[in-house]
Design a protein around this motif. Structure first.
Motif, short mmCIF file in Angstrom:
data_model
loop_
_atom_site.label_atom_id
_atom_site.label_comp_id
_atom_site.label_asym_id
_atom_site.label_seq_id
_atom_site.Cartn_x
_atom_site.Cartn_y
_atom_site.Cartn_z
N SER A 290 0.84 -1.21 0.00
CA SER A 290 0.00 0.00 0.00
C SER A 290 0.87 1.25 0.00
CB SER A 290 -0.93 -0.01 1.22
OG SER A 290 -0.18 -0.19 2.41
N SER A 291 2.03 1.17 -0.62
CA SER A 291 3.05 2.23 -0.53
C SER A 291 2.58 3.56 -1.09
CB SER A 291 4.31 1.80 -1.28
OG SER A 291 4.85 0.63 -0.73
N GLU A 292 3.13 4.60 -0.51
CA GLU A 292 2.90 5.97 -1.01
C GLU A 292 3.84 6.27 -2.18
OE1 GLU A 292 2.72 10.57 0.65
OE2 GLU A 292 3.64 9.00 1.88
N PHE A 293 5.08 5.77 -2.10
CA PHE A 293 6.03 5.92 -3.21
C PHE A 293 7.01 4.77 -3.18
CE2 PHE A 293 7.88 8.22 0.35
CZ PHE A 293 9.23 7.88 0.32
N GLU A 294 7.57 4.47 -4.35
CA GLU A 294 8.53 3.37 -4.51
C GLU A 294 9.46 3.69 -5.68
OE1 GLU A 294 9.16 0.77 -2.76
OE2 GLU A 294 7.39 0.50 -1.49
N GLY A 295 10.57 2.94 -5.77
CA GLY A 295 11.36 2.90 -6.98
C GLY A 295 10.85 1.70 -7.77
N LEU A 296 11.52 0.56 -7.57
CA LEU A 296 11.03 -0.73 -8.07
C LEU A 296 11.39 -1.77 -7.02
CD1 LEU A 296 9.66 -2.36 -10.22
CD2 LEU A 296 11.83 -2.57 -11.43
N PRO A 297 10.43 -2.14 -6.16
CA PRO A 297 10.74 -2.94 -4.96
C PRO A 297 11.27 -4.34 -5.28
CG PRO A 297 8.56 -1.95 -4.83
CD PRO A 297 9.03 -1.76 -6.23
N ILE A 298 12.39 -4.69 -4.67
CA ILE A 298 12.98 -6.01 -4.85
C ILE A 298 12.05 -7.09 -4.30
CG2 ILE A 298 15.00 -7.46 -4.41
CD1 ILE A 298 15.53 -4.88 -6.01
N ALA A 299 11.48 -6.82 -3.12
CA ALA A 299 10.61 -7.82 -2.49
C ALA A 299 9.40 -8.14 -3.37
CB ALA A 299 10.14 -7.32 -1.12
N LEU A 300 8.91 -7.15 -4.09
CA LEU A 300 7.78 -7.38 -5.00
C LEU A 300 8.17 -8.40 -6.07
CD1 LEU A 300 4.99 -6.60 -6.24
CD2 LEU A 300 6.21 -4.80 -7.49
N LEU A 301 9.34 -8.23 -6.66
CA LEU A 301 9.80 -9.14 -7.71
C LEU A 301 10.05 -10.55 -7.15
CD1 LEU A 301 12.28 -6.79 -9.60
CD2 LEU A 301 9.88 -7.24 -10.13
N GLU A 302 10.62 -10.61 -5.95
CA GLU A 302 10.85 -11.92 -5.32
C GLU A 302 9.54 -12.64 -5.08
OE1 GLU A 302 14.96 -10.66 -2.93
OE2 GLU A 302 13.04 -10.77 -1.87
N ALA A 303 8.55 -11.90 -4.59
CA ALA A 303 7.24 -12.50 -4.31
C ALA A 303 6.58 -13.00 -5.60
CB ALA A 303 6.34 -11.49 -3.61
N MET A 304 6.64 -12.18 -6.64
CA MET A 304 6.04 -12.58 -7.92
C MET A 304 6.74 -13.80 -8.49
SD MET A 304 5.35 -8.83 -9.64
CE MET A 304 4.76 -9.50 -11.20
N SER A 305 8.07 -13.85 -8.34
CA SER A 305 8.83 -15.00 -8.82
C SER A 305 8.40 -16.28 -8.12
CB SER A 305 10.33 -14.76 -8.63
OG SER A 305 11.10 -15.78 -9.20
N MET A 306 7.85 -16.13 -6.91
CA MET A 306 7.38 -17.29 -6.15
C MET A 306 5.87 -17.44 -6.24
SD MET A 306 9.94 -17.69 -2.92
CE MET A 306 9.31 -19.34 -2.68
N ASN A 307 5.30 -16.94 -7.34
CA ASN A 307 3.88 -17.15 -7.65
C ASN A 307 2.92 -16.48 -6.67
OD1 ASN A 307 5.37 -19.92 -8.61
ND2 ASN A 307 3.76 -19.31 -10.05
N CYS A 308 3.37 -15.42 -6.01
CA CYS A 308 2.45 -14.63 -5.20
C CYS A 308 1.84 -13.54 -6.10
CB CYS A 308 3.17 -13.95 -4.04
SG CYS A 308 3.96 -15.09 -2.89
N VAL A 309 0.54 -13.40 -6.06
CA VAL A 309 -0.13 -12.39 -6.88
C VAL A 309 0.11 -11.01 -6.25
CG1 VAL A 309 -2.34 -11.54 -7.75
CG2 VAL A 309 -1.88 -14.00 -7.66
N PRO A 310 0.67 -10.05 -7.00
CA PRO A 310 0.90 -8.72 -6.44
C PRO A 310 -0.35 -7.87 -6.50
CG PRO A 310 1.71 -8.78 -8.70
CD PRO A 310 1.18 -10.17 -8.38
N THR A 311 -0.71 -7.28 -5.38
CA THR A 311 -1.84 -6.35 -5.31
C THR A 311 -1.33 -5.09 -4.64
OG1 THR A 311 -2.61 -7.23 -3.19
CG2 THR A 311 -3.48 -8.25 -5.19
N CYS A 312 -1.27 -3.99 -5.38
CA CYS A 312 -0.49 -2.85 -4.93
C CYS A 312 -1.12 -1.52 -5.32
CB CYS A 312 0.92 -2.88 -5.55
SG CYS A 312 1.82 -4.41 -5.34
N THR A 313 -0.69 -0.48 -4.64
CA THR A 313 -0.94 0.86 -5.13
C THR A 313 0.02 1.12 -6.30
OG1 THR A 313 0.58 1.62 -3.39
CG2 THR A 313 -1.78 1.85 -2.96
N ALA A 314 -0.39 1.97 -7.20
CA ALA A 314 0.39 2.23 -8.43
C ALA A 314 1.50 3.25 -8.15
CB ALA A 314 -0.53 2.72 -9.54
N ALA A 315 2.40 2.89 -7.24
CA ALA A 315 3.45 3.80 -6.78
C ALA A 315 4.73 3.57 -7.57
CB ALA A 315 3.72 3.60 -5.29
N GLY A 316 5.38 4.66 -8.01
CA GLY A 316 6.69 4.59 -8.64
C GLY A 316 6.71 3.67 -9.83
N GLY A 317 7.67 2.71 -9.82
CA GLY A 317 7.84 1.81 -10.95
C GLY A 317 6.95 0.58 -10.91
#
Length: 387
Positions: A290-317
């Motif tokens: 639910s971030s207010e701002f981001e660059g491109l989060p590493i944890a997001l990519l790691e989670a997606m790589s492990m088949n976790c569906v990302p549900t996020c605010t449209a922050a940064g990258g």
């Protein structure tokens, strides 16, 4: 000449022929930029490059052993604050000369400022990675970063959004700005890798439940207070949802107090700081930010790589990774609570959730792998070294 001596001479020759590259970064804690360093080092061509690392905050050293295990050479030049980092430039320059460093790669503004000065002192080319949007920096950091920005040969932005922020605020054609998206090791971050404990069993979460989680540093930008409110709202409508928060940070007491006030103790679990996050990703169906701002989060990519569906605010990258409704869900940054209703609808469609899990991993494999990232970094290194 005997075989042992021949082997020694060959190894010594190879050591001399390797190109010394120095990374300069403020700390080696467990932040996004720092955690990437041992991961990228694992995949770099260490027959060609010899990697050195200088950092400044002695108490943020959690990544040191991981870097050393991968063959990196790590040195701490203690500095209590940002001004002291700039005062360390003579020591850094001496290290550059002693170890015949041929390229300096720096990360984030204060380490970047010091590296630019060292580059001018030694004549060694400097490449800088920007992980954040400039609008988010403190005014002094912003001004000094901008003032020294021309004293480097290449700039890497971790997302197109970050690159646009630099271009808007800096406004000059040089140095060249190049997007090299963050990546993750898709072999390591895979559900095929069975590692660690069964987190669902440890936390007494039913096998049929939907688990939503996050791994992050407890900072203001992550808006974990809003994250907990989303969890409360969703659980009220679907009691078969559970939540895991992995991490720690400056807002720890505030976030724990918020969770207590919301009465989430039976379905929100705080796992604390974890060196190994894969068992937690394995336990999750959904990764929520639910971030207010981001660059491109590493944890997001790691989670997606492990088949976790990302549900996020449209922050940064983040929108550069997630296509809403295909490989995840996106809501406006200003309206994080929309995630509660969007998630409720998704959970009620198990077939769609399963498709998104596969699409999330495919996205990372195709566009955000560590192999792709390292290849692009090494192409920049080769270009600068041979100029």
């Amino acid at each position: 000449m005997d075989t042992l001596n021949k082997t020694y001479i060959r190894h010594s020759y190879q050591e001399q022929q390797r190109i010394p590259v120095l990374h300069i970064i403020k700390s080696l804690g467990r932040g996004g930029a720092e955690m990437l360093l041992p991961e990228t080092l694992r995949q770099h061509d260490k027959q060609k490059f010899d990697f050195h690392y200088i950092y400044f905050l002695p108490w943020k050293n959690q990544m040191v052993s991981a870097i050393e295990e991968e063959g990196g050479k790590v040195v701490c030049i203690p500095a209590k604050n940002n001004a002291a980092i700039l005062l360390a430039v003579r020591k850094i320059a001496a290290y550059v000369r002693e170890h015949k460093i041929q390229l300096i790669h720096c990360h984030l503004p204060w380490a970047g400022m010091a590296a630019r000065i060292v580059g001018r002192m030694t004549g060694v080319p400097v490449v800088y990675t920007e992980h954040n949007k400039w609008e988010r920096y403190h005014k002094l950091t912003y001004l000094l970063n901008k003032f020294t920005f021309s004293s480097q040969q290449r700039v890497i932005a971790v997302s197109a959004e970050v690159a646009n922020s630099i271009k808007t605020n800096y406004g000059k054609a040089k140095p060249l700005i190049q997007v090299v998206a963050n990546g993750t090791d898709t072999l390591k971050y895979s559900r095929d890798q069975h590692i660690g404990n069964d987190i669902r069993t440890e936390l007494n979460i039913p096998a049929t439940a939907t688990v939503i989680g996050i791994t992050c540093v407890f900072r203001v930008q992550k808006r974990l207070g809003a994250w907990l409110e989303i969890a409360q709202a969703l659980h009220a409508k679907n009691p078969d949802t559970y939540f895991i928060i992995v991490g720690d940070g400056p807002l720890r007491e505030e976030i724990h107090a918020k969770a207590k006030a919301l009465g989430t103790d039976k379905y929100v679990f705080f796992a604390g700081l974890q060196t190994e996050t894969r068992p937690y990703f394995t336990a999750m169906d959904i990764f929520m930010m639910s971030s207010e701002f981001e660059g491109l989060p590493i944890a997001l990519l790691e989670a997606m790589s492990m088949n976790c569906v990302p549900t996020c605010t449209a922050a940064g990258g983040i929108p550069e990774v997630i296509t809403d409704g295909e490989n995840g869900l996106l809501v406006p940054v200003q309206e994080p609570m929309q995630l509660a209703d969007r998630l409720l609808a998704l959970i009620q469609q198990p077939g769609q959730l399963a498709k998104m899990k596969e699409a999330a991993r495919e996205t990372v494999i195709n566009s955000f792998s560590m192999k792709k990232m390292v290849g692009e970094l090494e192409a920049i290194y080769n270009d600068l070294i041979t100029q």
